[in-house]
Design an enzyme around this catalytic site. Structure first.
Site, PDB file in Angstrom:
ATOM      1  N   ARG A   1     -21.300 -18.940 -15.975  1.00 46.52           N
ATOM      2  CA  ARG A   1     -20.273 -19.761 -15.334  1.00 46.52           C
ATOM      3  C   ARG A   1     -19.830 -19.113 -14.023  1.00 46.52           C
ATOM      4  O   ARG A   1     -19.761 -17.890 -13.920  1.00 46.52           O
ATOM      5  CB  ARG A   1     -19.034 -19.870 -16.237  1.00 46.52           C
ATOM      6  CG  ARG A   1     -19.258 -20.717 -17.466  1.00 46.52           C
ATOM      7  CD  ARG A   1     -17.997 -20.800 -18.313  1.00 46.52           C
ATOM      8  NE  ARG A   1     -17.727 -19.548 -18.999  1.00 46.52           N
ATOM      9  CZ  ARG A   1     -16.699 -19.359 -19.832  1.00 46.52           C
ATOM     10  NH1 ARG A   1     -15.851 -20.349 -20.056  1.00 46.52           N
ATOM     11  NH2 ARG A   1     -16.513 -18.217 -20.433  1.00 46.52           N
TER      12      ARG A   1
ATOM     13  N   LYS B   1     -17.154  -2.562 -14.965  1.00 47.79           N
ATOM     14  CA  LYS B   1     -17.063  -1.397 -15.874  1.00 47.79           C
ATOM     15  C   LYS B   1     -18.446  -0.817 -16.178  1.00 47.79           C
ATOM     16  O   LYS B   1     -18.592   0.388 -16.331  1.00 47.79           O
ATOM     17  CB  LYS B   1     -16.384  -1.801 -17.188  1.00 47.79           C
ATOM     18  CG  LYS B   1     -14.927  -2.205 -17.016  1.00 47.79           C
ATOM     19  CD  LYS B   1     -14.292  -2.563 -18.343  1.00 47.79           C
ATOM     20  CE  LYS B   1     -14.790  -3.862 -18.930  1.00 47.79           C
ATOM     21  NZ  LYS B   1     -14.470  -5.077 -18.158  1.00 47.79           N
TER      22      LYS B   1
ATOM     23  N   GLN C   1     -14.157  -6.715 -21.646  1.00 52.01           N
ATOM     24  CA  GLN C   1     -13.166  -7.661 -21.094  1.00 52.01           C
ATOM     25  C   GLN C   1     -12.107  -6.886 -20.288  1.00 52.01           C
ATOM     26  O   GLN C   1     -12.410  -5.816 -19.786  1.00 52.01           O
ATOM     27  CB  GLN C   1     -12.513  -8.512 -22.201  1.00 52.01           C
ATOM     28  CG  GLN C   1     -13.447  -9.524 -22.855  1.00 52.01           C
ATOM     29  CD  GLN C   1     -14.269  -8.942 -23.978  1.00 52.01           C
ATOM     30  OE1 GLN C   1     -13.773  -8.221 -24.821  1.00 52.01           O
ATOM     31  NE2 GLN C   1     -15.551  -9.258 -24.007  1.00 52.01           N
TER      32      GLN C   1
HETATM   33  P1  IMP Z   1     -13.954 -15.391 -26.204  1.00 49.01           P
HETATM   34  O1  IMP Z   1     -13.822 -13.910 -26.032  1.00 49.01           O
HETATM   35  O2  IMP Z   1     -15.379 -15.871 -26.195  1.00 49.01           O
HETATM   36  O3  IMP Z   1     -13.183 -15.896 -27.392  1.00 49.01           O
HETATM   37  O4  IMP Z   1     -13.283 -16.085 -24.914  1.00 49.01           O
HETATM   38  C1  IMP Z   1     -11.888 -16.013 -24.660  1.00 49.01           C
HETATM   39  C2  IMP Z   1     -11.612 -15.861 -23.171  1.00 49.01           C
HETATM   40  O5  IMP Z   1     -12.031 -14.567 -22.744  1.00 49.01           O
HETATM   41  C3  IMP Z   1     -12.361 -16.856 -22.283  1.00 49.01           C
HETATM   42  O6  IMP Z   1     -11.544 -17.171 -21.172  1.00 49.01           O
HETATM   43  C4  IMP Z   1     -13.578 -16.073 -21.814  1.00 49.01           C
HETATM   44  O7  IMP Z   1     -14.084 -16.558 -20.599  1.00 49.01           O
HETATM   45  C5  IMP Z   1     -12.956 -14.699 -21.655  1.00 49.01           C
HETATM   46  N1  IMP Z   1     -13.932 -13.627 -21.773  1.00 49.01           N
HETATM   47  C6  IMP Z   1     -14.524 -13.172 -22.897  1.00 49.01           C
HETATM   48  N2  IMP Z   1     -15.361 -12.158 -22.607  1.00 49.01           N
HETATM   49  C7  IMP Z   1     -15.278 -11.945 -21.294  1.00 49.01           C
HETATM   50  C8  IMP Z   1     -15.879 -10.987 -20.410  1.00 49.01           C
HETATM   51  O8  IMP Z   1     -16.642 -10.098 -20.796  1.00 49.01           O
HETATM   52  N3  IMP Z   1     -15.520 -11.103 -19.101  1.00 49.01           N
HETATM   53  C9  IMP Z   1     -14.647 -12.018 -18.655  1.00 49.01           C
HETATM   54  N4  IMP Z   1     -14.063 -12.920 -19.439  1.00 49.01           N
HETATM   55  C10 IMP Z   1     -14.368 -12.883 -20.752  1.00 49.01           C
END
Ligand code: IMP
Length: 434
Positions: free
Chosen positions: A307, A16, A227
């Protein structure tokens, strides 16, 4: 006046950043409406690579306004760090960065809870970014959040009283449930956040007013999703999701703009699929040469956490679902060149459940149930030659053209642009979006 929402159609990391950067040229305001510094938007220009986690990537264009809307959760330390990073790279944010006074803060205890919860969950962990995103949104919905407007001098006393009772509860949990010795003192937390607020004060305003006024004046506004749709708290592969509304609807609540204002929704999709963190991924390839090719050629490493991303084939069912959930008007396909070396390619056109039933949408129970579905693939010949840097559709190899046409057909949405490499120039434009 034009208003466009840019959303990811998969599990994030669709590229994006580049698309937003490309379209910013014709935009006046770029608005982020959800998420926080869990995002990682990569932009490449002038031979350099830049990664932003919080500030909309439109900031790289002089004269454009970058907005962090009320739906974003903001770690003030991360924002100050990013402002510093931009300044170090010669990008001035003064007068161009606007932060909603209603945006909730990610407080130090949110980060502590995020990490402790994940470490206790073991195999059931979500694989969060550990940035405190989930706990901050929990407190927002639980009416225990802290917003920038709470730091106005006349509101400080009230904030102090609220924070005292919030921390009493948090400290009990930390001590008795998590057996943590990291407890939070109200005066220290308040003083730290207040000092950060003072530095950020010049950027803070009523951004809903700002964005609506811009639209009324006929200016172009782009809403930049972070996301992807399949990580949406309502519509994603729950509970393996992030805690915000990543889908296009979130652009309205997350920026204080009515749905009648939105004209176009552009869904960004990789030519294949990736996911970082835990959770269902029907078309995932594990340990196969294809997985290795996509991971290596696509440099599939998380921009925020470092990761390795899980990789797999394009999932036409999931992207069609994203098209429906977002009301997508256009598709933008990224990273096509990553697949240039493959002799044959698969696209997922349906799923099959354990009883052998055909499924034509991503089942809502998939995330929490432990049940499995298998993809039904259509095999297509690979184009096995370079598409890197192509800028005209006529120059695209016939088989690559057939592939992208099939993706568009499966999504049910016309293609507006195709990205054939990381830099701004490596793009095929099929439609002028502004
Ligand atoms: P959180 O947003 O840190 O709570 O993570 C929740 C889930 O969303 C996890 O599986 C993260 O790896 C995924 N995630 C959060 N932000 C991103 C992003 O910008 N890209 C891809 N995955 C994301």
């Amino acid at each position: 006046m034009s208003s466009i929402v840019i959303v990811g159609t998969q599990w994030g990391d669709e590229g994006k950043g580049k698309i937003v950067d490309l379209l910013t040229g014709k935009t006046d305001l770029v608005v982020r409406y959800q998420g926080g510094n869990n995002a990682g938007h990569t932009v490449v220009f002038g031979g350099n690579t830049y990664v932003l986690h919080l500030v909309p990537s439109g900031i790289f264009h002089p004269g454009k306004t970058a907005v962090l809307g009320n739906g974003v959760v903001i770690d003030p330390a991360a924002l100050l760090e990013e402002i510093g990073y931009l300044k170090d790279h010669g990008v001035s944010v003064e007068g161009r960065l606007k932060v909603s006074d209603q945006a909730h803060l990610i407080m130090p205890y949110h980060k502590a809870f995020d990490k402790l919860r994940e470490s206790l969950k073991g195999a059931g962990k979500i694989g969060t970014t550990g940035r405190g995103i989930g706990p901050a949104y929990e407190d927002k919905a639980g009416r225990s959040g802290v917003r920038f407007c709470d730091f106005l001098p006349e509101n400080r006393k009230g904030l102090g009283e609220r924070l005292k009772s919030i921390l009493e509860e948090k400290n009990v949990l930390l001590k008795s449930h998590f057996h943590s010795d990291q407890l939070f003192d109200v005066d220290t937390v308040l003083a730290g956040a207040a000092a950060q607020y003072e530095k950020l004060k010049p950027f803070i305003c009523d951004t809903s007013l700002l964005v609506n006024e811009a639209l009324e004046q006929g200016r172009n506004v782009m809403f930049e999703g972070a996301q992807g749709t399949l990580l949406d708290v309502d519509h994603g592969t729950y509970p393996y999701v992030t805690s915000s509304s990543t889908a296009a609807g979130g652009a309205c609540t997350g920026s204080g703009v009515g749905p009648t204002r939105i004209q176009k929704v552009v869904g960004i999709t990789k030519a294949y699929t990736t996911r970082v963190g835990e959770g269902p991924f029907p078309t995932e390839e594990t340990g196969t040469p294809v997985a290795e090719t996509l991971q290596k050629r696509g440099h599939e490493v998380g921009a925020t956490t470092g990761r390795i991303r899980r990789c797999g084939w394009f999932d036409g069912v999931a992207v069609r679902q994203a098209a429906r959930l977002n009301g997508m008007t256009h598709l933008a396909i990224t990273k096509l060149d990553v697949m240039d070396t493959l002799d044959s390619v698969n696209v997922c056109v349906a799923y099959q459940d354990e009883q052998g039933n055909r499924l034509h949408s991503l089942p809502h129970w998939l995330g929490g149930s432990g049940r499995k579905i298998t993809p039904v693939y259509e095999e297509m010949p690979g184009w096995a030659c370079s598409t890197r840097g192509i800028t005209r559709l006529e120059d695209m190899p016939k088989l690559a053209r057939r592939y992208v046409d099939r993706l568009s057909e499966l999504a049910g949405v016309p293609i507006a642009l195709i990205s054939t490499g990381p830099s701004r120039e490596e793009t095929i434009f099929l439609e002028d979006l502004f």
